[in-house]
Design a protein around this motif. Sequence first.
Motif, PDB file in Angstrom:
ATOM      1  N   ASP A 183      19.173 -83.969  55.906  1.00 43.98           N
ATOM      2  CA  ASP A 183      19.632 -82.935  54.967  1.00 43.98           C
ATOM      3  C   ASP A 183      19.685 -81.547  55.594  1.00 43.98           C
ATOM      4  O   ASP A 183      19.761 -80.548  54.882  1.00 43.98           O
ATOM      5  N   SER A 184      19.664 -81.451  56.926  1.00 43.32           N
ATOM      6  CA  SER A 184      19.737 -80.129  57.554  1.00 43.32           C
ATOM      7  C   SER A 184      21.163 -79.609  57.523  1.00 43.32           C
ATOM      8  O   SER A 184      22.132 -80.367  57.473  1.00 43.32           O
ATOM      9  N   GLU A 185      21.285 -78.309  57.589  1.00 49.11           N
ATOM     10  CA  GLU A 185      22.576 -77.653  57.460  1.00 49.11           C
ATOM     11  C   GLU A 185      23.406 -77.762  58.735  1.00 49.11           C
ATOM     12  O   GLU A 185      22.875 -77.985  59.825  1.00 49.11           O
ATOM     13  N   PHE A 186      24.711 -77.582  58.587  1.00 47.11           N
ATOM     14  CA  PHE A 186      25.582 -77.362  59.727  1.00 47.11           C
ATOM     15  C   PHE A 186      25.519 -75.881  60.112  1.00 47.11           C
ATOM     16  O   PHE A 186      25.368 -75.014  59.253  1.00 47.11           O
ATOM     17  N   ALA A 187      25.676 -75.592  61.406  1.00 44.81           N
ATOM     18  CA  ALA A 187      25.626 -74.207  61.870  1.00 44.81           C
ATOM     19  C   ALA A 187      26.358 -74.084  63.198  1.00 44.81           C
ATOM     20  O   ALA A 187      26.565 -75.065  63.912  1.00 44.81           O
ATOM     21  N   GLY A 188      26.752 -72.853  63.507  1.00 47.51           N
ATOM     22  CA  GLY A 188      27.272 -72.555  64.833  1.00 47.51           C
ATOM     23  C   GLY A 188      28.622 -73.154  65.170  1.00 47.51           C
ATOM     24  O   GLY A 188      28.960 -73.288  66.344  1.00 47.51           O
ATOM     25  N   ALA A 189      29.425 -73.510  64.181  1.00 47.59           N
ATOM     26  CA  ALA A 189      30.714 -74.125  64.470  1.00 47.59           C
ATOM     27  C   ALA A 189      31.608 -73.184  65.263  1.00 47.59           C
ATOM     28  O   ALA A 189      31.706 -71.990  64.959  1.00 47.59           O
ATOM     29  N   CYS A 190      32.264 -73.707  66.286  1.00 50.74           N
ATOM     30  CA  CYS A 190      33.183 -72.916  67.105  1.00 50.74           C
ATOM     31  C   CYS A 190      34.097 -73.869  67.860  1.00 50.74           C
ATOM     32  O   CYS A 190      33.743 -75.024  68.095  1.00 50.74           O
ATOM     33  N   PHE A 191      35.271 -73.394  68.212  1.00 47.61           N
ATOM     34  CA  PHE A 191      36.238 -74.212  68.943  1.00 47.61           C
ATOM     35  C   PHE A 191      36.264 -73.819  70.411  1.00 47.61           C
ATOM     36  O   PHE A 191      36.090 -72.650  70.765  1.00 47.61           O
ATOM     37  N   SER A 192      36.506 -74.808  71.263  1.00 44.96           N
ATOM     38  CA  SER A 192      36.717 -74.521  72.678  1.00 44.96           C
ATOM     39  C   SER A 192      37.951 -73.634  72.806  1.00 44.96           C
ATOM     40  O   SER A 192      38.852 -73.678  71.960  1.00 44.96           O
ATOM     41  N   PRO A 193      38.013 -72.794  73.847  1.00 44.66           N
ATOM     42  CA  PRO A 193      39.160 -71.888  73.984  1.00 44.66           C
ATOM     43  C   PRO A 193      40.513 -72.588  73.967  1.00 44.66           C
ATOM     44  O   PRO A 193      41.498 -71.996  73.518  1.00 44.66           O
ATOM     45  N   ASP A 194      40.581 -73.856  74.438  1.00 42.54           N
ATOM     46  CA  ASP A 194      41.866 -74.556  74.421  1.00 42.54           C
ATOM     47  C   ASP A 194      42.144 -75.246  73.092  1.00 42.54           C
ATOM     48  O   ASP A 194      43.204 -75.842  72.902  1.00 42.54           O
ATOM     49  N   GLY A 195      41.214 -75.154  72.146  1.00 38.34           N
ATOM     50  CA  GLY A 195      41.413 -75.714  70.817  1.00 38.34           C
ATOM     51  C   GLY A 195      41.237 -77.209  70.709  1.00 38.34           C
ATOM     52  O   GLY A 195      41.405 -77.784  69.627  1.00 38.34           O
ATOM     53  N   SER A 196      40.837 -77.886  71.785  1.00 39.90           N
ATOM     54  CA  SER A 196      40.761 -79.342  71.763  1.00 39.90           C
ATOM     55  C   SER A 196      39.500 -79.879  71.107  1.00 39.90           C
ATOM     56  O   SER A 196      39.483 -81.014  70.627  1.00 39.90           O
ATOM     57  N   THR A 197      38.444 -79.076  71.088  1.00 39.54           N
ATOM     58  CA  THR A 197      37.131 -79.566  70.666  1.00 39.54           C
ATOM     59  C   THR A 197      36.464 -78.570  69.737  1.00 39.54           C
ATOM     60  O   THR A 197      36.464 -77.366  70.015  1.00 39.54           O
ATOM     61  N   MET A 198      35.914 -79.085  68.644  1.00 39.45           N
ATOM     62  CA  MET A 198      35.061 -78.252  67.805  1.00 39.45           C
ATOM     63  C   MET A 198      33.610 -78.623  68.086  1.00 39.45           C
ATOM     64  O   MET A 198      33.243 -79.802  68.040  1.00 39.45           O
ATOM     65  N   PHE A 199      32.823 -77.615  68.387  1.00 40.06           N
ATOM     66  CA  PHE A 199      31.389 -77.797  68.571  1.00 40.06           C
ATOM     67  C   PHE A 199      30.680 -77.315  67.310  1.00 40.06           C
ATOM     68  O   PHE A 199      31.047 -76.290  66.728  1.00 40.06           O
ATOM     69  N   VAL A 200      29.663 -78.039  66.884  1.00 40.29           N
ATOM     70  CA  VAL A 200      28.906 -77.638  65.704  1.00 40.29           C
ATOM     71  C   VAL A 200      27.495 -78.198  65.821  1.00 40.29           C
ATOM     72  O   VAL A 200      27.279 -79.266  66.421  1.00 40.29           O
ATOM     73  N   ASN A 201      26.538 -77.461  65.274  1.00 38.03           N
ATOM     74  CA  ASN A 201      25.138 -77.884  65.312  1.00 38.03           C
ATOM     75  C   ASN A 201      24.687 -78.443  63.978  1.00 38.03           C
ATOM     76  O   ASN A 201      25.131 -77.991  62.923  1.00 38.03           O
ATOM     77  N   ALA A 202      23.784 -79.408  64.049  1.00 37.65           N
ATOM     78  CA  ALA A 202      22.955 -79.768  62.903  1.00 37.65           C
ATOM     79  C   ALA A 202      21.586 -79.162  63.190  1.00 37.65           C
ATOM     80  O   ALA A 202      20.980 -79.454  64.232  1.00 37.65           O
ATOM     81  N   LEU A 203      21.125 -78.306  62.299  1.00 37.22           N
ATOM     82  CA  LEU A 203      19.939 -77.490  62.567  1.00 37.22           C
ATOM     83  C   LEU A 203      18.709 -78.319  62.907  1.00 37.22           C
ATOM     84  O   LEU A 203      17.979 -77.999  63.834  1.00 37.22           O
ATOM     85  N   GLY A 204      18.452 -79.390  62.171  1.00 36.73           N
ATOM     86  CA  GLY A 204      17.189 -80.100  62.309  1.00 36.73           C
ATOM     87  C   GLY A 204      16.055 -79.285  61.725  1.00 36.73           C
ATOM     88  O   GLY A 204      16.259 -78.329  60.976  1.00 36.73           O
ATOM     89  N   SER A 205      14.850 -79.619  62.083  1.00 35.75           N
ATOM     90  CA  SER A 205      13.679 -78.887  61.590  1.00 35.75           C
ATOM     91  C   SER A 205      13.501 -77.591  62.375  1.00 35.75           C
ATOM     92  O   SER A 205      13.794 -77.529  63.571  1.00 35.75           O
ATOM     93  N   THR A 206      12.996 -76.562  61.699  1.00 38.92           N
ATOM     94  CA  THR A 206      12.691 -75.297  62.372  1.00 38.92           C
ATOM     95  C   THR A 206      11.216 -75.196  62.770  1.00 38.92           C
ATOM     96  O   THR A 206      10.818 -74.222  63.400  1.00 38.92           O
TER      97      THR A 206
END
Length: 493
Positions: free
Chosen positions: A449-472
């Motif tokens: 149930d952790s949130e998504f965070a930090g979504a961003c695309f590679s400069p060429d637009g081919s890949t989206m990177f995103v984090n699942a926070l996990g526990s803090t």
Amino acid sequence: MDSVDRRSFLATTGGALAAGVAMNTLGAHAAWAEAGRSDFHPGQVGYGELRRTKSRNTGEELLALPEGFTYIVLGKTGTPMTDGVATPIAHDGMAAFPGTRRDTVRLIRNHEVRTTPGSPTGRVYVEGSERYDELGVAGTTTLEVDLRSGEVLRHFVSLNGTIVNCAGGMMLHQRGWLTCEETTAGPKQGWKQKHGYIYEVPLDGPQPGKPAASQPLKAMGRFSHEAVAVDPRTGYVYETEDDSGKPNGLYRFRPTDPRNLAAGGVLEMLKIKGRDGYDCREGQKMGARLPVEWVRIDDPDPDLENGAKTCTQQGLAKGGAKFNRLEGCWYGDGSIFFNSTSGGDAKNGDAPGADGYVEGYGQVWQYIPSRRDGGTLVLVYESPGRKELDSPDNLTFSPRGGIVLCEDDASDADADPHPLAPGLENVNRLIGLDPGGQPFEFAVNISDDSEFAGACFSPDGSTMFVNALGSTTALEPPGRTYAIRGPWRRGPL
């Protein structure tokens, strides 16, 4: 937590067009919601129905994605890094930069570690490095990734000696990452130093075993920071504040030298012109244009340990506008876009905050700077309910002008189950917007149930990177970074 997409696509080929498409999508989205639409059908727009999908490199079912999309897991908590340090916990805000070689990308990733002072559990730590606070447990890591193979070429601690590194934003001209502490804790809470600052993580310089020196930029304010966005025309840095249970402000920092933030400058809070204490949290009309002025924060580094007024109190005393939980922040097409995670008239059921405000499902705001006056503020979207959008945190614009919102289900009262994630009570999603303004599900975290965070695309637009926070605060559930690839051009992202 972190991140509207921190990159200015105006600095890349086609960026102005992408930002314009995104602007039109946000406008259509506001009209869609304002019309009272309730026909939210996740599988009929965007990229179609989602299905539980296994990671290509671990074989685990961690995400639900549309058909044709795949993902791999990068930098899971506990994985040994190039510098010999175990990957820390609490993966949060993040940005993607061009890599050192062709077909590579460099990620700088925050870790919002919230353990006790000096705790070894999942901390960001390099022995013998130059740390602001010897007891600091948080900071950033940097990853170099081969876009073709998905291989992590190297990953290492790039800043340590800080705490609760939540989100941030790209520095002017993409010279590095500004990482922000989402706290104002200090010696009274057991730390050796005062916290609540912004720090620079240069793109070039940090190496495995040699993180950047963590030096707080105190003139940029001591408050519960979330994200930042830089206006490349002026060098002004816009800063969001996320301090739950009380009114928050939107700040801007006018640096003496935009290329040297450590040289100081002036910190200000947004105010609606002629309207002291204007409450942006509810009762707002989408599309209405509110004239803005800015009030100066006289003491940007308050001695909170000895009763000094907070930056927020100073700004509100001068008539600053009230927001609720300001999070992601992005610059594009001459405007600053930012999320209010719990703003809005549709309420999520949680108990009122300290001043009686009852949280909503979220808002997206646009600030339009002006050289003639203080600029203009516009509410471009407000969520009508949890099915459409529940607690937007990071906001990402793709190179094609698509928009993705990371959910951080902030409500304790309103359960948010999902048929693709049985057994989870509060499920978080990546919500996209189609060109007609209708929201659609792009991804569901089916692992925890952790949130998504930090979504961003590679400069060429081919890949989206995103984090699942996990526990803090613990090793489980682990934080993970995902690299998602697929037929982007088949849909609006």
